[in-house]
Design a protein around this motif. Structure first.
Motif, PDB file in Angstrom:
ATOM      1  N   PRO A  76      -1.874   9.575 -11.053  1.00  0.00           N
ATOM      2  CA  PRO A  76      -3.299   9.900 -11.126  1.00  0.00           C
ATOM      3  C   PRO A  76      -3.888   9.607 -12.503  1.00  0.00           C
ATOM      4  N   CYS A  77      -5.072   9.017 -12.491  1.00  0.00           N
ATOM      5  CA  CYS A  77      -5.810   8.796 -13.726  1.00  0.00           C
ATOM      6  C   CYS A  77      -7.286   8.682 -13.380  1.00  0.00           C
ATOM      7  N   SER A  78      -8.124   8.620 -14.398  1.00  0.00           N
ATOM      8  CA  SER A  78      -9.571   8.606 -14.177  1.00  0.00           C
ATOM      9  C   SER A  78     -10.074   7.308 -13.558  1.00  0.00           C
ATOM     10  N   LEU A  79      -9.273   6.236 -13.579  1.00  0.00           N
ATOM     11  CA  LEU A  79      -9.705   4.961 -13.013  1.00  0.00           C
ATOM     12  C   LEU A  79      -9.778   4.984 -11.493  1.00  0.00           C
ATOM     13  N   GLY A  80      -8.897   5.721 -10.856  1.00  0.00           N
ATOM     14  CA  GLY A  80      -8.832   5.760  -9.398  1.00  0.00           C
ATOM     15  C   GLY A  80      -7.445   5.413  -8.914  1.00  0.00           C
ATOM     16  N   THR A  81      -7.324   5.143  -7.620  1.00  0.00           N
ATOM     17  CA  THR A  81      -6.030   4.791  -7.041  1.00  0.00           C
ATOM     18  C   THR A  81      -6.171   3.557  -6.162  1.00  0.00           C
ATOM     19  N   THR A  82      -5.082   2.842  -6.015  1.00  0.00           N
ATOM     20  CA  THR A  82      -4.990   1.687  -5.117  1.00  0.00           C
ATOM     21  C   THR A  82      -3.654   1.775  -4.400  1.00  0.00           C
ATOM     22  N   PRO A  83      -3.503   1.118  -3.251  1.00  0.00           N
ATOM     23  CA  PRO A  83      -2.223   1.168  -2.532  1.00  0.00           C
ATOM     24  C   PRO A  83      -1.085   0.559  -3.356  1.00  0.00           C
ATOM     25  N   ASP A  84       0.088   1.144  -3.219  1.00  0.00           N
ATOM     26  CA  ASP A  84       1.290   0.596  -3.846  1.00  0.00           C
ATOM     27  C   ASP A  84       1.845  -0.497  -2.938  1.00  0.00           C
ATOM     28  N   LEU A  85       2.378  -1.544  -3.533  1.00  0.00           N
ATOM     29  CA  LEU A  85       2.978  -2.635  -2.769  1.00  0.00           C
ATOM     30  C   LEU A  85       4.473  -2.402  -2.634  1.00  0.00           C
ATOM     31  N   PRO A  86       5.142  -3.087  -1.689  1.00  0.00           N
ATOM     32  CA  PRO A  86       6.594  -2.917  -1.527  1.00  0.00           C
ATOM     33  C   PRO A  86       7.358  -3.319  -2.790  1.00  0.00           C
ATOM     34  N   ASN A  87       8.596  -2.842  -2.874  1.00  0.00           N
ATOM     35  CA  ASN A  87       9.466  -3.210  -3.996  1.00  0.00           C
ATOM     36  C   ASN A  87       9.592  -4.725  -4.095  1.00  0.00           C
ATOM     37  N   GLU A  88       9.731  -5.198  -5.318  1.00  0.00           N
ATOM     38  CA  GLU A  88       9.939  -6.618  -5.562  1.00  0.00           C
ATOM     39  C   GLU A  88      11.373  -6.815  -6.027  1.00  0.00           C
ATOM     40  N   SER A  89      12.117  -7.632  -5.328  1.00  0.00           N
ATOM     41  CA  SER A  89      13.464  -7.977  -5.772  1.00  0.00           C
ATOM     42  C   SER A  89      13.344  -9.168  -6.704  1.00  0.00           C
ATOM     43  N   ALA A  90      14.005  -9.080  -7.825  1.00  0.00           N
ATOM     44  CA  ALA A  90      13.853 -10.104  -8.852  1.00  0.00           C
ATOM     45  C   ALA A  90      15.032 -11.071  -8.882  1.00  0.00           C
ATOM     46  N   ASN A  91      15.565 -11.398  -7.731  1.00  0.00           N
ATOM     47  CA  ASN A  91      16.706 -12.308  -7.696  1.00  0.00           C
ATOM     48  C   ASN A  91      16.345 -13.677  -8.260  1.00  0.00           C
ATOM     49  N   ASP A  92      15.182 -14.217  -7.877  1.00  0.00           N
ATOM     50  CA  ASP A  92      14.819 -15.568  -8.283  1.00  0.00           C
ATOM     51  C   ASP A  92      14.205 -15.635  -9.669  1.00  0.00           C
ATOM     52  N   GLY A  93      13.442 -14.625 -10.069  1.00  0.00           N
ATOM     53  CA  GLY A  93      12.751 -14.692 -11.348  1.00  0.00           C
ATOM     54  C   GLY A  93      13.521 -14.106 -12.508  1.00  0.00           C
ATOM     55  N   LEU A  94      14.716 -13.611 -12.263  1.00  0.00           N
ATOM     56  CA  LEU A  94      15.505 -12.985 -13.318  1.00  0.00           C
ATOM     57  C   LEU A  94      16.081 -14.054 -14.243  1.00  0.00           C
ATOM     58  N   GLN A  95      15.814 -13.911 -15.538  1.00  0.00           N
ATOM     59  CA  GLN A  95      16.326 -14.856 -16.528  1.00  0.00           C
ATOM     60  C   GLN A  95      17.420 -14.189 -17.358  1.00  0.00           C
TER      61      GLN A  95
END
Length: 102
Positions: free
Chosen positions: A39-58
């Motif tokens: 919670p914060c003064s800006l508001g809320t938005t829906p959370d997206l599903p988890n992101e698996s970082a298999n491809d972008g992991l360096q």
């Protein structure tokens, strides 16, 4: 205090991981990024599903890693807790707070 960023921005997540003996972990294969609203003064938005970082992991060597987290534009005008799970077990996630202003 949250990090203030624009929604849609790429945020480089960087870390170093070592084992119990202080030796660098060089074989990390994947990580999971999850996000929940706080919670914060800006508001809320829906959370997206988890992101698996298999491809972008360096693997930068000597236990250093980077994952470039592409934040969704739909997070504009909200606050989120980002959790980075390196597969170390429950309760071991790294967290950071973000305030998405645009």
């Amino acid at each position: 205090m949250p990090n203030t960023v624009n929604a849609g921005q790429v945020i480089p997540l960087k870390w170093r991981i070592v084992d119990a003996n202080g030796e660098p972990v060089t074989d990390l294969a994947s990580v999971v990024v999850s996000v929940v609203t706080f919670p914060c003064s800006l508001g809320t938005t829906p959370d997206l599903p988890n992101e698996s970082a298999n491809d972008g992991l360096q693997n930068l060597g000597d236990g250093y890693y980077q994952f470039d987290w592409k934040t969704p534009k739909t997070y504009a005008q909200s606050c989120k807790t980002m959790m980075l799970d390196l597969g170390e077990g429950p309760g071991m996630q790294r967290t950071a707070l973000f305030q998405f202003v645009k």
